[in-house]
Enzyme design. Structure first.
Site, PDB file in Angstrom:
ATOM      1  N   PHE A 113       0.851  -1.195   0.000  1.00  0.00           N
ATOM      2  CA  PHE A 113       0.000   0.000   0.000  1.00  0.00           C
ATOM      3  C   PHE A 113       0.888   1.248   0.000  1.00  0.00           C
ATOM      4  O   PHE A 113       1.912   1.274   0.678  1.00  0.00           O
ATOM      5  CB  PHE A 113      -0.876  -0.031   1.256  1.00  0.00           C
ATOM      6  N   ASP A 182       2.092  -6.381   7.455  1.00  0.00           N
ATOM      7  CA  ASP A 182       0.917  -5.527   7.556  1.00  0.00           C
ATOM      8  C   ASP A 182      -0.313  -6.404   7.311  1.00  0.00           C
ATOM      9  O   ASP A 182      -0.432  -7.034   6.246  1.00  0.00           O
ATOM     10  CB  ASP A 182       1.005  -4.387   6.540  1.00  0.00           C
ATOM     11  N   TYR A 207     -10.648  -0.790  10.829  1.00  0.00           N
ATOM     12  CA  TYR A 207     -11.894  -0.285  10.232  1.00  0.00           C
ATOM     13  C   TYR A 207     -12.281  -1.053   8.980  1.00  0.00           C
ATOM     14  O   TYR A 207     -13.299  -0.768   8.383  1.00  0.00           O
ATOM     15  CB  TYR A 207     -11.784   1.215   9.915  1.00  0.00           C
ATOM     16  N   LYS A 208     -11.451  -2.024   8.577  1.00  0.00           N
ATOM     17  CA  LYS A 208     -11.795  -2.828   7.395  1.00  0.00           C
ATOM     18  C   LYS A 208     -12.598  -4.046   7.855  1.00  0.00           C
ATOM     19  O   LYS A 208     -13.738  -3.892   8.287  1.00  0.00           O
ATOM     20  CB  LYS A 208     -10.514  -3.171   6.631  1.00  0.00           C
ATOM     21  N   ARG A 354     -13.024  -3.508  -7.299  1.00  0.00           N
ATOM     22  CA  ARG A 354     -12.638  -4.344  -6.171  1.00  0.00           C
ATOM     23  C   ARG A 354     -13.875  -4.737  -5.367  1.00  0.00           C
ATOM     24  O   ARG A 354     -14.725  -3.898  -5.076  1.00  0.00           O
ATOM     25  CB  ARG A 354     -11.687  -3.520  -5.312  1.00  0.00           C
TER      26      ARG A 354
HETATM   27  C1  LIG Z   1      -5.832   0.562   4.587  1.00  0.00           C
HETATM   28  C2  LIG Z   1      -4.350   0.481   4.639  1.00  0.00           C
HETATM   29  C3  LIG Z   1      -3.576   1.509   5.199  1.00  0.00           C
HETATM   30  C4  LIG Z   1      -4.207   2.782   5.711  1.00  0.00           C
HETATM   31  O1  LIG Z   1      -3.429   3.373   6.710  1.00  0.00           O
HETATM   32  P1  LIG Z   1      -4.102   4.461   7.695  1.00  0.00           P
HETATM   33  O2  LIG Z   1      -2.957   5.044   8.414  1.00  0.00           O
HETATM   34  O3  LIG Z   1      -5.060   3.713   8.572  1.00  0.00           O
HETATM   35  O4  LIG Z   1      -4.837   5.436   6.852  1.00  0.00           O
HETATM   36  C5  LIG Z   1      -2.209   1.338   5.283  1.00  0.00           C
HETATM   37  N1  LIG Z   1      -1.617   0.220   4.798  1.00  0.00           N
HETATM   38  C6  LIG Z   1      -2.327  -0.777   4.231  1.00  0.00           C
HETATM   39  C7  LIG Z   1      -1.638  -1.997   3.734  1.00  0.00           C
HETATM   40  C8  LIG Z   1      -3.718  -0.671   4.108  1.00  0.00           C
HETATM   41  O5  LIG Z   1      -4.416  -1.619   3.515  1.00  0.00           O
END
Ligand SMILES: *Cc1c(COP(=O)(O)O)cnc(C)c1O
Length: 395
Positions: A113, A182, A207-208, A354
């Site tokens: 990400f 992660d 939150y996912k 998605r």
């Molecule tokens: C959703 C997601 C994030 C988002 O990070 P936030 O700091 O919560 O905005 C970061 N890394 C990955 C791999 C994600 O899927």
């Protein structure tokens, strides 16, 4: 065996929609709404500052962390909550690098990400380290004795591709490399066994698939074999050994508590704590089996009826998380038309549609409705209407 019709009833889900975007923001658990309302009145309202002790706000990051630990194969006292995932990536990566002072390479992949890679770029610049980003399939071959940390997201947010965490962790350790996983698209989506694979650090958001609500706090796990040696880079007062001594100098708290930074987000943690009630009694193997059933049915349906789309996820469910992606040159507009017709998935630039499958509240009927609606939107070229091409702040 978990009864998933029972778990669906625990969410606020409007009948008129099919929600396949729980991999971006999980829906509202009814218990979270009620618990937060009660907490506001009874705790914040009536206890005021006393809530830190009387309602246990101070220890909440660890107590909620213990509940997350149960979903990711970690033990009690090993996970702490707070901040956002990007911050937790920063903390874990800095701590891991400090445990390998003689090495200077961070290895990651191009499916990671952006925020994780941005954080790593910033750390690399400030510590004179090197960030190497390779294709997901090339990671294993690039693990060598110069690498300090292997930083990967287990499930790719775009394609749903799932890394083999056990094999990559073993290979990293053979080369003296520490691993940082992660779990943003893993926690609550797939069976994770951090202690079983012997990973070193893990982080994730809630939150996912964990349905903690927009901006819900993140988590960090440090393997107990490192927890007393890991040096926090964000030395906040709540990670101090004795925060209320107000010492001038920092002393890390014992174990995972040192990864706390500042005042915890109590309201958000309360919502998350209630959201986690949904998981009581859920068998992760049953959840994973149902996720695979839903994903395979969706792929078969879309491929049979939507020749305009190209599968962008691994076909083999063992190599996929709990989402399925397809490509289309006008993916944004196609998704907008789909949403207008009651099926909510999401778009990821440049051309990805998605769809997340969350067995707690998604069933076969959601899959079938999504396939029918997608076939209608594409077959009628409805997506070509101008209204479906307008973009908001968040896509
Ligand atoms: C959703 C997601 C994030 C988002 O990070 P936030 O700091 O919560 O905005 C970061 N890394 C990955 C791999 C994600 O899927």
């Amino acid at each position: 065996m978990t009864d998933f019709s029972q778990t669906r009833a625990l969410f606020h889900l409007p009948d008129s929609i099919t929600y396949l975007d729980g991999n971006s923001l999980g829906p509202l658990p009814l218990a979270a709404r009620d618990r937060v309302a009660r907490m506001m009145g009874e705790e914040w309202g009536n206890m005021l500052i006393g809530g830190w002790n009387q309602a246990g706000w101070y220890t909440q990051p660890r107590r909620v962390g213990d509940r997350i630990a149960g979903l990711i194969g970690a033990g009690p006292g090993q996970v702490v909550m707070g901040d956002t995932l990007s911050i937790k990536v920063y903390q874990a990566l800095s701590a891991a690098l400090s445990l390998r002072p003689e090495r200077r390479v961070i290895l990651s992949d191009s499916g990671n990400f952006p925020s994780d890679l941005y954080v790593a770029q910033g750390i690399a610049r400030s510590r004179d380290a090197d960030l190497r980003v390779v294709a997901p399939g090339e990671v294993a071959g690039m693990i060598g004795p110069e690498v300090a940390v292997l930083m990967l997201t287990e499930v790719d947010y775009r394609t749903g591709r799932r890394h083999d965490m056990a094999a990559l962790t073993a290979r990293a350790h053979e080369n003296g490399v520490l691993t940082l996983w992660d779990l943003a698209h893993s926690a609550g989506a797939v069976d994770v066994d951090l202690l079983g694979v012997g990973a070193d650090f893990a982080v994730g958001c809630t939150y996912k698939y964990l349905n903690g609500g927009p901006g819900a706090p993140a988590f960090i796990w440090v393997n107990p074999r490192h927890a007393e040696r890991a040096q926090p880079s964000l030395q906040g007062w709540m990670g101090h050994a004795a925060p209320f001594d107000f010492d001038r100098d920092y002393q890390p708290a014992a174990g995972i508590e040192r990864m706390r930074v500042g005042t915890p987000p109590v309201i958000a943690l309360t919502a998350l704590d209630a959201a986690l009630d949904v998981w009581d009694g859920v068998d992760m193997a049953a959840l994973r089996a149902r996720s695979i059933t839903l994903g395979q049915r969706f792929i078969a349906g879309v491929e049979a009826r939507c020749p305009q789309l190209e599968l962008h996820s691994p076909r083999d469910p063992a190599r996929r998380g709990s989402q399925v992606s397809f490509r289309h040159a006008s993916a944004f507009a196609v998704m907008q038309a789909l949403i207008a017709n009651g099926v909510i998935g999401d778009f990821r630039a440049p051309d990805v549609l998605r769809f997340g499958f969350a067995p707690l509240y998604n069933g076969i009927e959601d899959v079938d409705r999504a396939v029918d609606t997608l076939a209608m939107v594409l077959g009628s070229a409805m997506w070509q209407r101008a209204e479906f091409h307008r973009r908001g702040d968040v896509t």
